[in-house]
Structure formats: structure tokens, C-alpha cells
Scaffold this motif. Structure first.
Motif, short mmCIF file in Angstrom:
data_model
loop_
_atom_site.label_atom_id
_atom_site.label_comp_id
_atom_site.label_asym_id
_atom_site.label_seq_id
_atom_site.Cartn_x
_atom_site.Cartn_y
_atom_site.Cartn_z
N LYS A 54 0.76 -1.28 0.01
CA LYS A 54 0.02 0.15 0.00
C LYS A 54 0.81 1.23 -0.07
CE LYS A 54 -4.23 -1.94 0.28
NZ LYS A 54 -5.19 -1.76 -0.75
N LEU A 55 1.96 1.28 0.53
CA LEU A 55 2.93 2.36 0.71
C LEU A 55 3.38 2.46 -0.53
CD1 LEU A 55 4.20 4.60 2.61
CD2 LEU A 55 6.04 3.00 3.12
N GLY A 56 3.85 1.70 -1.43
CA GLY A 56 4.42 1.58 -2.62
C GLY A 56 3.59 2.13 -3.41
N GLU A 57 2.19 1.66 -3.37
CA GLU A 57 1.20 2.26 -4.51
C GLU A 57 0.99 3.62 -4.24
OE1 GLU A 57 -1.97 -0.51 -3.54
OE2 GLU A 57 -1.25 -2.10 -4.87
N LEU A 58 1.03 3.95 -3.09
CA LEU A 58 0.71 5.50 -2.43
C LEU A 58 1.80 6.40 -3.18
CD1 LEU A 58 -0.86 7.45 -0.50
CD2 LEU A 58 1.07 7.23 1.13
N TYR A 59 3.20 5.91 -3.12
CA TYR A 59 4.36 6.61 -3.56
C TYR A 59 4.08 6.70 -5.11
CZ TYR A 59 6.64 7.00 0.74
OH TYR A 59 7.21 7.42 1.90
N ASP A 61 1.44 6.60 -6.97
CA ASP A 61 0.22 7.64 -7.27
C ASP A 61 0.77 8.83 -7.05
OD1 ASP A 61 -1.46 5.45 -7.68
OD2 ASP A 61 -2.49 5.56 -5.66
N GLN A 62 1.76 9.19 -6.12
CA GLN A 62 2.31 10.75 -6.11
C GLN A 62 3.41 10.69 -6.93
OE1 GLN A 62 3.89 10.47 -2.09
NE2 GLN A 62 1.64 11.14 -1.24
N LYS A 63 3.78 9.74 -7.76
CA LYS A 63 4.85 9.85 -8.99
C LYS A 63 6.38 9.91 -8.31
CE LYS A 63 1.78 9.76 -12.19
NZ LYS A 63 1.37 8.46 -12.85
N ASN A 64 6.28 9.23 -7.04
CA ASN A 64 7.52 9.57 -6.01
C ASN A 64 8.45 8.21 -6.34
OD1 ASN A 64 9.45 9.74 -4.19
ND2 ASN A 64 8.03 10.23 -2.52
N ALA A 65 9.33 8.22 -7.21
CA ALA A 65 10.16 7.12 -7.66
C ALA A 65 11.05 6.81 -6.54
CB ALA A 65 10.97 7.43 -8.72
N GLN A 66 11.69 7.85 -5.74
CA GLN A 66 12.66 7.77 -4.71
C GLN A 66 11.98 6.81 -3.43
OE1 GLN A 66 15.95 8.08 -4.81
NE2 GLN A 66 15.82 6.88 -3.00
N GLY A 67 10.47 7.63 -3.25
CA GLY A 67 9.97 6.86 -2.37
C GLY A 67 9.62 5.44 -2.49
N VAL A 68 9.34 5.01 -3.92
CA VAL A 68 9.08 3.42 -4.11
C VAL A 68 10.55 2.67 -3.98
CG1 VAL A 68 8.62 1.86 -5.99
CG2 VAL A 68 7.46 3.95 -5.65
N ALA A 69 11.32 3.41 -4.13
CA ALA A 69 12.82 2.88 -4.14
C ALA A 69 13.15 2.42 -2.46
CB ALA A 69 14.13 3.55 -4.41
N ASP A 70 12.94 3.49 -1.69
CA ASP A 70 13.15 3.41 -0.20
C ASP A 70 12.24 2.35 0.34
OD1 ASP A 70 14.68 5.52 -0.31
OD2 ASP A 70 13.24 7.03 0.41
N VAL A 71 10.85 2.10 -0.15
CA VAL A 71 10.08 1.13 0.20
C VAL A 71 10.58 -0.35 0.00
CG1 VAL A 71 7.75 -0.29 0.00
CG2 VAL A 71 7.90 2.35 0.38
N ILE A 72 11.19 -0.41 -1.44
CA ILE A 72 11.87 -1.90 -1.82
C ILE A 72 13.07 -2.12 -0.80
CG2 ILE A 72 13.01 -2.91 -3.71
CD1 ILE A 72 11.13 -1.20 -5.47
N ASN A 73 13.98 -1.05 -0.52
CA ASN A 73 14.96 -1.23 0.15
C ASN A 73 14.56 -1.66 1.82
OD1 ASN A 73 16.95 -0.73 -1.94
ND2 ASN A 73 16.86 1.45 -1.33
N LEU A 74 13.57 -1.03 2.35
CA LEU A 74 12.99 -1.41 3.45
C LEU A 74 12.25 -2.74 3.52
CD1 LEU A 74 12.18 -0.04 6.13
CD2 LEU A 74 9.95 0.63 5.05
N SER A 75 11.78 -3.18 2.28
CA SER A 75 11.22 -4.70 2.29
C SER A 75 12.35 -5.80 2.78
CB SER A 75 10.64 -4.76 1.01
OG SER A 75 11.41 -4.88 0.04
N CYS A 97 5.34 -0.72 -9.36
CA CYS A 97 5.00 0.63 -9.09
C CYS A 97 5.84 1.65 -9.80
CB CYS A 97 5.36 0.98 -7.51
SG CYS A 97 4.08 -0.10 -6.67
N PHE A 98 6.98 1.31 -10.36
CA PHE A 98 7.84 2.03 -11.11
C PHE A 98 7.19 2.39 -12.46
CE2 PHE A 98 11.65 1.06 -8.35
CZ PHE A 98 11.74 2.19 -8.05
N ASN A 99 6.57 1.32 -12.94
CA ASN A 99 5.99 1.56 -14.52
C ASN A 99 5.14 2.65 -14.99
OD1 ASN A 99 7.18 -0.99 -14.42
ND2 ASN A 99 5.28 -2.36 -14.55
#
Length: 424
Positions: A54-59, A61-75, A97-99
Motif C-alpha cells: 500500500k505504501l509503494g502504491e501510495l508513492y 500515485d504521487q509519482k515519487n520514484a525515490q519513495g518507491v525505491a526506499d520501500v523496496i530497500n525497506l522490504s 510501481c515504477f512502471n
């Protein structure tokens, strides 16, 4: 203190993205109770997994690529406590989510490199192969052909040892696309043949089969075999349309391109009236190909240029379409030039340029190319700024006839010599 489940429900119903983000992070920060029962622990892990996605999807939707990257590293710290099969699925879901985030390739590649190194350390071989395959796809999209080929070579060695036919098919297909990008069509065809061989020994999913057919069509089109290319593109289009895949539009554009390249622009309208294609008929991408077909049918260079200008995004973004339309433009220009100069023996280059609506320098360059290719029998007079056109010289058959006569005389002499030997 609210439970993870309550926090998850609150975050999902929150209309404030910042509040939802804070709640998801709170769920991920809280540790799973060691003293809880197995069922309770599994439920908490599922909730944390859900919070990650859900956090990845939230980032996303916000077009926040760095946020998605942080979530993947956190996972990565979380996935060590779940099954390996689930890990691969979770990381792939987060990477997807990057797509929809534009210009995120560099961040995505950086994330993939880190996760590949982590997968190596953790000895998660299948996850590593999956991530490396995705990395090759990104390197292909960003035209980094050399590192892509180096990675493909390593991947193929490992996959052949493991005999993983599904991933092997995908990697060979990527290899074919990379070689086609570098212009090495022979190796692109060889890689595609290897992909088809691997695919034949397993159940090939419809989407992968469509990608194989699409690549076959592209390679046949490169060889100017547009009839065979069309049949492959049609198979791809039919396959993807039945799955409501948006990439079916690309296959339809290639089908229309083949009709134009086969000098059958009138078939474009009838093709768009078939049931599967009718829902795409009003889209700008299809309208761009229709405009090209109309210009080609009229042999009108000005209309062709106008279509290229009006639909620049639709016609220039795809390398295959851009390459073939460039060749078609050259052919059309050539035909127009031949039609204009046909009645003359001497004609000013300036006049030819005015008639075709092109710059003098471009016309002069094209005429000199046509003369060198023996399409036009003439010379350019630079001093007078004219094109001198000669009559097609008739082939002198005298020499050929003389050689034939001498050959026959030689046979007669040989025959007479053979008879004299017998008499002697």
C-alpha cells in the motif's frame, strides 16, 4: 495502542496521503511479537506485507520514484522472515510501481543493482535471475546495449545449467531485441530462434507468445518481407486484444504500417472495420497511420510531411515505425522526382526543388544519390545549376552475338578434328 489491522484500515480510509504514509510506516516499524501464536504471527506478517504494498502504491500515485525505491530497500529486512516464493512476488509487485512513474529508469536500475547484490548474498538464485532479467529490459529501453549483452551472457550460462525454460525464453527474446537495437539482424534472428526452441518445450503463456510473434514480425519487416511480418503482427494483435492488453494498439499500428509499405494503403480503412480493430479506430495513434496511408495513396509529399509533423509523438516515438516511414519518405521523394524530370532533357534544380517543395540542397543530394544508384540516367551540372538527363542507352548485342558464333565455330572445329582422328 491500536493494532496493526486497525492502523491498516485507518490508513486505507484516510484521504490525507501524509497521514496514510505515517500510518503505514508505523505498521512497518512495529516488530512482530515473539510470544504470539503462529497464527497471530502470520496475520501480523500479512498486515506488514499489505502495508508495504500500500505504501509503494501510495508513492506510485504521487509519482515519487525515490519513495518507491526506499520501500523496496525497506522490504529487504522484512522479507527475511517470509517464504522465498513470497519474497520474489512482493519485490516484483513493488518494482511494478515504477512502471507508471515517468523518467524513473535510473532510480529503478540503482534499486535493481542493490537487490541483485542482496539476492546473491542471500543465495536467492531465482529472485536474482528475475531481477537481472528486468534490469536487461531497462538497459534495452535506455539503449545501454553493451552492459545488457554482458548481463545476458552471464544469465544464459546460469539458466542453461538450471534448465529454466521460461526465463530462458524471456532472456533469449531480450537478447534478440538488444541485437536488433545494435543493428545485428543475423544475431537477432539466431536469438529469436533460440527463444522459440525454448518456448516449444514448455507451456508458453499467451503474453509471452505475443511478444515472440511481435519480435518475429519486426525482424521480417526489417528484411522487407512485409507480407510475413503482417501475419505475425496479426497473430500478436489477436492474442493481445482477447486479453484486453493496451499493447495491442502497437501491434495494430504495425499491421497498418505493413499495408502501407506493401503499397496497399486502400486496405487500411477495411482493416480498421474488423471487429477487433474497430474499438481503436478513433484513437490518435491509428489516425496518424490513416493520414500516412492517405498521403501515400495520393503520392503527395506535402501531405506526408504534414502527417509526420501533426502526429510527431505518435509516429516518432516508436523506432520501428520511424525507420520504415523514413524509408517510405525516401521512396516517395524518389518517385516524385522521377515524375517531375521525366519530360525534360535539361531541367533546373531550383525548379525541381520548387515542384517537390523541398530545399535545393536536399534535392541536389537526393538526385546525386539516384544517379549513383543508377535509378536516374543523367549528370548534375553544378556550374549551370541544372540536371542533364540522357536517354536510356540501348544494349549493344553485337558482342554477345559474336561470342556465341565463335563458340559454335569452336564446336564445329572440335567435331571435325575428332572425325579426322578416327579416319587416321
Amino acid at each position: 495502542m491500536p493494532s496493526k489491522e486497525e492502523l491498516l484500515i485507518e490508513a486505507g480510509s484516510s484521504s490525507d496521503p501524509a497521514r496514510a504514509e505515517a500510518l503505514y510506516k508505523e505498521i512497518l516499524a512495529s516488530s512482530v511479537s515473539e510470544h504470539a501464536s503462529t497464527e497471530a504471527r502470520e496475520a501480523e506478517l500479512r498486515q506488514q506485507e499489505s502495508a508495504l504494498i500500500k505504501l509503494g502504491e501510495l508513492y506510485r500515485d504521487q509519482k515519487n520514484a525515490q519513495g518507491v525505491a526506499d520501500v523496496i530497500n525497506l522490504s529487504r529486512s522484512f522479507v527475511s522472515s517470509i517464504a522465498k516464493a513470497k519474497t520474489a512476488k512482493l519485490i516484483r509487485t513493488l518494482l511494478d510501481c515504477f512502471n507508471t512513474i515517468p523518467d524513473s529508469q535510473n532510480i529503478q536500475m540503482d534499486v535493481l543493482h542493490k537487490n541483485i547484490e542482496w539476492a546473491k548474498r542471500e543465495k536467492r538464485i531465482f529472485l536474482k535471475h528475475s531481477l537481472e532479467t528486468r534490469l536487461v529490459g531497462l538497459q534495452l529501453d535506455t539503449q545501454q546495449y553493451k552492459p545488457a549483452l554482458a548481463l545476458i551472457e552471464t544469465l544464459l550460462t546460469e539458466l542453461k545449467r538450471l534448465d529454466d525454460k521460461m526465463v530462458l525464453t524471456e532472456v533469449h527474446l531480450l537478447e534478440s531485441r538488444v541485437y536488433r537495437g545494435t543493428g545485428n539482424l543475423a544475431k537477432a534472428k539466431a536469438a529469436l530462434t533460440s527463444a522459440r526452441t525454448a518456448a516449444n518445450s514448455i507451456y508458453c503463456p499467451p503474453h509471452l507468445q505475443a511478444r515472440l510473434d511481435l519480435q518475429s514480425g519486426i525482424l521480417h519487416a526489417e528484411d522487407k518481407d512485409y507480407t510475413t511480418a503482417y501475419s505475425y503482427f496479426y497473430e500478436t494483435f489477436e492474442n493481445l486484444s482477447t486479453q484486453d492488453d493496451p499493447s495491442a494498439l502497437g501491434a495494430l499500428k504495425y499491421m497498418l504500417l505493413c499495408k502501407v509499405m506493401l503499397n496497399l494503403p486502400e486496405d487500411v480503412t477495411s482493416l480498421l472495420s474488423i471487429k477487433l480493430a474497430s474499438k481503436y479506430a478513433q484513437l490518435r495513434d491509428v489516425e496518424s497511420m490513416r493520414a500516412i496511408a492517405r498521403a501515400h495513396q495520393k503520392r503527395n509529399l506535402a501531405d506526408f510531411e504534414k502527417a509526420l509533423k501533426d502526429y510527431q509523438q505518435e509516429l516518432s516515438s516508436d523506432t520501428t515505425i520511424r525507420t520504415h516511414l523514413s524509408a517510405l519518405y525516401d521512396t516517395l521523394l524518389e518517385q516524385n522526382l522521377l515524375r517531375i524530370v521525366e519530360p525534360y532533357s535539361v531541367v533546373e534544380i531550383e525548379y525541381i526543388a520548387q515542384q517537390v517543395g523541398q530545399g535545393r540542397q536536399a534535392v541536389e543530394l537526393k538526385l546525386s544519390q539516384m544517379i549513383l544508384d543508377k535509378v536516374l540516367n543523367g549528370v548534375l551540372d553544378q556550374g549551370r545549376g541544372c540536371l542533364l538527363i540522357f536517354e536510356e542507352p540501348e544494349a549493344d548485342r553485337t558482342y554477345g552475338a559474336a561470342i556465341d558464333t565463335l563458340e559454335q565455330v569452336g564446336k564445329v572445329v572440335d567435331s571435325l578434328y575428332a572425325k579426322t582422328v578416327k579416319l587416321a
